[in-house]
Design an enzyme around this catalytic site. Structure first.
Site, PDB file in Angstrom:
ATOM      1  N   GLN A  60      11.027  16.424  11.165  1.00 34.50           N
ATOM      2  CA  GLN A  60       9.978  15.519  11.626  1.00 34.50           C
ATOM      3  C   GLN A  60       8.634  16.237  11.705  1.00 34.50           C
ATOM      4  O   GLN A  60       7.604  15.708  11.273  1.00 34.50           O
ATOM      5  CB  GLN A  60      10.347  14.973  13.010  1.00 34.50           C
ATOM      6  CG  GLN A  60       9.614  13.723  13.394  1.00 34.50           C
ATOM      7  CD  GLN A  60       9.852  12.578  12.418  1.00 34.50           C
ATOM      8  OE1 GLN A  60       8.919  11.912  12.029  1.00 34.50           O
ATOM      9  NE2 GLN A  60      11.083  12.372  11.976  1.00 34.50           N
ATOM     10  N   TYR A 102       0.858  -1.189   0.000  1.00 37.59           N
ATOM     11  CA  TYR A 102       0.000   0.000   0.000  1.00 37.59           C
ATOM     12  C   TYR A 102       0.892   1.237   0.000  1.00 37.59           C
ATOM     13  O   TYR A 102       1.691   1.432   0.913  1.00 37.59           O
ATOM     14  CB  TYR A 102      -0.892   0.021   1.242  1.00 37.59           C
ATOM     15  CG  TYR A 102      -1.965   1.080   1.124  1.00 37.59           C
ATOM     16  CD1 TYR A 102      -3.251   0.744   0.719  1.00 37.59           C
ATOM     17  CD2 TYR A 102      -1.672   2.425   1.351  1.00 37.59           C
ATOM     18  CE1 TYR A 102      -4.226   1.719   0.566  1.00 37.59           C
ATOM     19  CE2 TYR A 102      -2.641   3.395   1.191  1.00 37.59           C
ATOM     20  CZ  TYR A 102      -3.915   3.039   0.795  1.00 37.59           C
ATOM     21  OH  TYR A 102      -4.879   4.000   0.630  1.00 37.59           O
ATOM     22  N   GLU A 130      -3.294 -33.940  29.660  1.00 35.97           N
ATOM     23  CA  GLU A 130      -4.100 -33.017  28.857  1.00 35.97           C
ATOM     24  C   GLU A 130      -5.380 -33.668  28.343  1.00 35.97           C
ATOM     25  O   GLU A 130      -6.111 -33.063  27.548  1.00 35.97           O
ATOM     26  CB  GLU A 130      -3.245 -32.471  27.698  1.00 35.97           C
ATOM     27  CG  GLU A 130      -2.047 -31.661  28.218  1.00 35.97           C
ATOM     28  CD  GLU A 130      -1.306 -30.885  27.138  1.00 35.97           C
ATOM     29  OE1 GLU A 130      -1.563 -31.116  25.942  1.00 35.97           O
ATOM     30  OE2 GLU A 130      -0.474 -30.030  27.522  1.00 35.97           O
ATOM     31  N   GLN A 149     -11.088  -0.094   0.441  1.00 33.21           N
ATOM     32  CA  GLN A 149     -11.441  -0.922  -0.723  1.00 33.21           C
ATOM     33  C   GLN A 149     -10.215  -1.587  -1.346  1.00 33.21           C
ATOM     34  O   GLN A 149     -10.277  -2.732  -1.813  1.00 33.21           O
ATOM     35  CB  GLN A 149     -12.244  -0.103  -1.752  1.00 33.21           C
ATOM     36  CG  GLN A 149     -11.566   1.137  -2.319  1.00 33.21           C
ATOM     37  CD  GLN A 149     -11.735   2.384  -1.443  1.00 33.21           C
ATOM     38  OE1 GLN A 149     -12.042   2.297  -0.246  1.00 33.21           O
ATOM     39  NE2 GLN A 149     -11.508   3.556  -2.022  1.00 33.21           N
ATOM     40  N   GLU A 186      10.059   6.017  17.340  1.00 30.02           N
ATOM     41  CA  GLU A 186      10.339   5.467  16.013  1.00 30.02           C
ATOM     42  C   GLU A 186      11.802   5.731  15.621  1.00 30.02           C
ATOM     43  O   GLU A 186      12.513   4.838  15.188  1.00 30.02           O
ATOM     44  CB  GLU A 186       9.392   6.140  15.010  1.00 30.02           C
ATOM     45  CG  GLU A 186       9.546   5.653  13.587  1.00 30.02           C
ATOM     46  CD  GLU A 186       8.696   6.475  12.617  1.00 30.02           C
ATOM     47  OE1 GLU A 186       8.179   7.548  13.017  1.00 30.02           O
ATOM     48  OE2 GLU A 186       8.562   6.064  11.456  1.00 30.02           O
ATOM     49  N   HIS A 187      12.224   6.997  15.756  1.00 33.73           N
ATOM     50  CA  HIS A 187      13.598   7.389  15.415  1.00 33.73           C
ATOM     51  C   HIS A 187      14.265   7.988  16.649  1.00 33.73           C
ATOM     52  O   HIS A 187      13.680   8.856  17.294  1.00 33.73           O
ATOM     53  CB  HIS A 187      13.610   8.481  14.340  1.00 33.73           C
ATOM     54  CG  HIS A 187      12.824   8.167  13.113  1.00 33.73           C
ATOM     55  ND1 HIS A 187      11.606   8.763  12.826  1.00 33.73           N
ATOM     56  CD2 HIS A 187      13.077   7.323  12.089  1.00 33.73           C
ATOM     57  CE1 HIS A 187      11.144   8.296  11.674  1.00 33.73           C
ATOM     58  NE2 HIS A 187      12.015   7.423  11.199  1.00 33.73           N
ATOM     59  N   ASN A 197      -4.034   5.846   5.829  1.00 31.87           N
ATOM     60  CA  ASN A 197      -4.807   6.664   6.776  1.00 31.87           C
ATOM     61  C   ASN A 197      -5.609   5.770   7.736  1.00 31.87           C
ATOM     62  O   ASN A 197      -5.397   4.553   7.784  1.00 31.87           O
ATOM     63  CB  ASN A 197      -5.717   7.629   6.007  1.00 31.87           C
ATOM     64  CG  ASN A 197      -6.743   6.889   5.145  1.00 31.87           C
ATOM     65  OD1 ASN A 197      -7.001   5.699   5.351  1.00 31.87           O
ATOM     66  ND2 ASN A 197      -7.319   7.582   4.197  1.00 31.87           N
ATOM     67  N   HIS A 256       6.045  16.710   8.739  1.00 37.00           N
ATOM     68  CA  HIS A 256       5.108  15.669   8.298  1.00 37.00           C
ATOM     69  C   HIS A 256       3.674  16.019   8.678  1.00 37.00           C
ATOM     70  O   HIS A 256       2.728  15.529   8.064  1.00 37.00           O
ATOM     71  CB  HIS A 256       5.462  14.314   8.937  1.00 37.00           C
ATOM     72  CG  HIS A 256       6.596  13.598   8.278  1.00 37.00           C
ATOM     73  ND1 HIS A 256       6.500  13.082   7.016  1.00 37.00           N
ATOM     74  CD2 HIS A 256       7.846  13.315   8.700  1.00 37.00           C
ATOM     75  CE1 HIS A 256       7.656  12.499   6.685  1.00 37.00           C
ATOM     76  NE2 HIS A 256       8.491  12.622   7.693  1.00 37.00           N
ATOM     77  N   SER A 300       4.480   9.891  12.632  1.00 40.15           N
ATOM     78  CA  SER A 300       5.931   9.745  12.737  1.00 40.15           C
ATOM     79  C   SER A 300       6.474  10.545  13.918  1.00 40.15           C
ATOM     80  O   SER A 300       5.813  11.446  14.428  1.00 40.15           O
ATOM     81  CB  SER A 300       6.565  10.222  11.440  1.00 40.15           C
ATOM     82  OG  SER A 300       7.898   9.802  11.345  1.00 40.15           O
ATOM     83  N   HIS A 353      -3.578 -38.486  21.189  1.00 31.45           N
ATOM     84  CA  HIS A 353      -2.199 -38.024  21.001  1.00 31.45           C
ATOM     85  C   HIS A 353      -1.221 -39.083  21.511  1.00 31.45           C
ATOM     86  O   HIS A 353      -0.265 -39.437  20.832  1.00 31.45           O
ATOM     87  CB  HIS A 353      -1.971 -36.699  21.746  1.00 31.45           C
ATOM     88  CG  HIS A 353      -2.515 -35.505  21.040  1.00 31.45           C
ATOM     89  ND1 HIS A 353      -3.821 -35.395  20.666  1.00 31.45           N
ATOM     90  CD2 HIS A 353      -1.899 -34.353  20.635  1.00 31.45           C
ATOM     91  CE1 HIS A 353      -4.006 -34.222  20.064  1.00 31.45           C
ATOM     92  NE2 HIS A 353      -2.861 -33.573  20.025  1.00 31.45           N
ATOM     93  N   ASP A 383      15.783   8.097   5.845  1.00 28.95           N
ATOM     94  CA  ASP A 383      14.518   8.030   5.112  1.00 28.95           C
ATOM     95  C   ASP A 383      14.728   7.640   3.655  1.00 28.95           C
ATOM     96  O   ASP A 383      13.806   7.127   3.012  1.00 28.95           O
ATOM     97  CB  ASP A 383      13.818   9.397   5.135  1.00 28.95           C
ATOM     98  CG  ASP A 383      13.144   9.665   6.467  1.00 28.95           C
ATOM     99  OD1 ASP A 383      12.892   8.696   7.212  1.00 28.95           O
ATOM    100  OD2 ASP A 383      12.863  10.850   6.759  1.00 28.95           O
TER     101      ASP A 383
END
Lengths: 430, 430
Positions: free
Chosen positions: A259, A130, A415, A191, A327-328, A214, A262, A237, A420, A361
């Site tokens: 940063q 995606y 068990e 979709q 994250e960073h 999103n 964004h 981010s 088994h 990046d």
């Protein structure tokens, strides 16, 4: 003004906890909408995908034009200037070289009883990538998803990218071309996720879906998880810069701004042992923001979510970094390696004054798809392992089976699974 | 009678597709119920957990008795006979020995430009292990979840296990004791998942939750994913036995029955090149079922979900195995290794006539928490990597940053992220 905290303040702990707990995304509940989109795509296939795409993306597609043709891809890619193409090729080659080192090795051995044990790694057959379109349209993300999949040995990569108002950044298609992706659909949202997960007449189903999107895309990935694999639920981010007095305030400020630009909840935090640096970075951010094309977005993000925290030692900075699990994480000190072992939770570490997060990046070679929203506590960045899976192997000889039979049959009994136990005891020589 | 298919039949393809697509679980939508349980636990903490536990598990707990005391654990474990304890210890030791070989190595290197790149692995801090109680109460699952976590270096393991009517299989607590787990709560269902994910006054939150559960547990894990990591969404268990004329029909039948006795949608499939074997296995299943304590459950499962498929070659069997992507695949031939490379999608492979799947459930050493419901297409069994995460490292020198600046700034420009480009260019000597 961004938040200013000092770990020596008596109210530091509750204020830091508030910072950790602050929501940076609207939590609009889109689950029901997404569930009905997924049902619609499962029921009506390409017709539903085309209708939803035209409605949400203001596009004009039919079931037969969901895919970009080879000519369309070539024409768009040809619009991309040579120096951009060369830059994307450099990024591709460096990402590929690094990710090739991530390939896992099979390991099969025989233990002292004569039992063969092992792990064998194989690639996922088909992956859906995606790629966001519209506001945040990143050709680099095409490479960051596709290259590890190729390195893993994935034989089919299907890419989806929404084209709001029918428009697409040609560099997206150039990046796809460089990455060797030929199957690309001009669709997005829930979709697209539904079509990839369940398949339609025109879009064969995949086994795993990766890539950010999103709130609708995130909810759709959560709902189809199990039917297909997914990578992670991506959030806004974030960067955490740890700096001491050796840091250059202008450089640190530039990284915090990168940063913040964004938008959409992105967060920049500076943790420093140097109060003077804290002040000069704050001033530098203001100065540099005034020169930035996206200054409105970046300033809003910095003022709403940004923070400058002063601490008494780099050890304390590392402790906060572990609680933030960013994250960073940039380590802007002269000896960054000294701090590395103390930082347990981070998506990626950027070492020293000459490693701005932005280099990672694009062309550093490591992956920029990284765990956000404190999920570095338990998750890793995207890599080759995300496109492979491990099959375990077990092989007994008659004698090793005999040696293990008693404890196995005993546990089966506890068990309440006699079948088994019998499947083992029936093989023993009597 | 189970389904009988022959790949040479003209209607094989649609009938095989139906088998692949058949639902083996009720898909009761519990999402709304689970969402409200999670909200309730987040709002009211331990009081909600206790109330829900008393309601759903017919138990009698208060917020202060949610945890098993050290004495309760010791007393229950002491009830377990010595031979059972020894069997669990054997299982533990073999699982530990095998999983220690899964520990990943850090890999840090410097490339020709002088860029430092690498991957570093660290353990998750705190893990929650969900252990089912009641009908399917498996001490072996305690070991299969806890041992890889310990090997990974997880410092805190919190175990939850529901105790319907206040009862627990003492072997569960013995297994926990052997695995070194001291933090155990007598709770289950969505309320246990919520408490682990968000924390309460009495139960500190964890970073990741693993282990199988019922539909409520699965839905809760899906909903809290992101807040914490999860392992997978577990479905009904399944086995695929590939056999040729060298197979012993009684042994194959015993393995098919062992899987079917799990009930709850468990599936056993035989794919064989030998029509005579197909018939004799079918007869053996009938014969052995009549002797089994759980014959009703096993027979229902075998007749409703079981299948015997005859094929023309072992290669064709491997192709079908890849489409089925079964949790467990037994290769009941004289030369199982010859078929291994052809089977790409399987949770675990069991090699040869002397390796019943059940040996892997207990004492083989490999993990028995494996991908079900065709998710072996994209997922792996539980292992040490599930309790660790990879942090990437990137470090530039002034010269390597200079060498990479141009392509990075170019891509930042195409992505409309000038602040990214500036964070690089500001560091260049002018």
């Amino acid at each position: 003004m961004p938040l200013r905290l000092d770990s020596a303040q008596s109210d530091f702990e509750p204020r830091f906890s508030d910072l950790l707990g602050a929501k940076r995304e609207s939590s609009k509940d889109v689950n029901d909408t997404v569930a009905s989109i997924i049902s619609d795509v499962r029921a009506r296939g390409d017709a539903a995908v085309a209708e939803l795409t035209n409605r949400f993306d203001r596009a004009d597609v039919t079931p037969s034009t969901l895919a970009f043709s080879a000519d369309e891809i070539a024409e768009a890619a040809a619009q991309v200037p040579d120096h951009v193409r060369a830059a994307l090729q450099t990024a591709h080659d460096r990402i590929k070289a690094h990710h090739q080192k991530q390939k896992p090795e099979d390991h099969i051995y025989t233990d002292t009883l004569g039992v063969t044990l092992g792990s064998r790694w194989t690639a996922v057959d088909a992956v859906g990538i995606y790629v966001p379109g519209g506001l945040a349209s990143y050709p680099s993300s095409v490479l960051m998803n596709a290259v590890p999949a190729h390195v893993a040995g994935v034989s089919r990569i299907a890419m989806v990218v929404p084209t709001p108002n029918g428009e697409i950044n040609p560099a997206i298609l150039a990046a796809a071309q460089i990455a060797g992706i030929t199957e690309i659909y001009r669709i997005g949202g829930a979709q697209a996720v539904a079509a990839l997960a369940y398949g339609t007449k025109g879009i064969a189903r995949v086994d795993k879906i990766t890539g950010p999107g999103n709130a609708y895309v995130a909810a759709a990935k959560r709902q189809v998880f199990g039917q297909v694999g997914i990578d992670m639920i991506a959030g806004p981010s974030e960067v955490l810069v740890i700096a001491d007095s050796s840091a250059n305030p202008a450089w640190v400020a530039a990284d915090l701004i990168a940063q913040a630009e964004h938008g959409a909840g992105a967060q920049s935090i500076l943790v420093t042992t140097d109060t003077t640096l804290a002040d000069s970075v704050a001033a530098e951010v203001d100065r540099q923001l005034a020169l930035l094309p996206k200054q409105t977005i970046a300033r809003e993000g910095w003022e709403e979510f940004g923070a400058i925290i002063t601490v008494s030692s780099l050890e304390e900075a590392a402790e906060l970094a572990n609680r933030i699990a960013s994250e960073h994480v940039e380590i802007a000190t002269d000896d960054p390696q000294a701090l590395v072992p103390k930082i347990r939770h981070a998506g990626a570490l950027f070492l020293g004054h000459h490693t701005p997060e932005a280099i990672g990046d694009y062309v550093g070679g490591s992956n920029h798809v990284l765990p956000t929203a404190r999920s570095a506590r338990f998750a890793s960045g995207l890599g080759v392992l995300d496109f492979m899976k491990r099959t375990s192997l077990l092989g007994c000889t008659p004698s090793s089976l005999a040696a293990l039979a008693e404890p196995a049959v005993t546990i089966a009994g506890v068990e309440d699974l006699d079948g088994h136990g019998r499947s083992i005891s029936i093989r023993l020589n009597r």
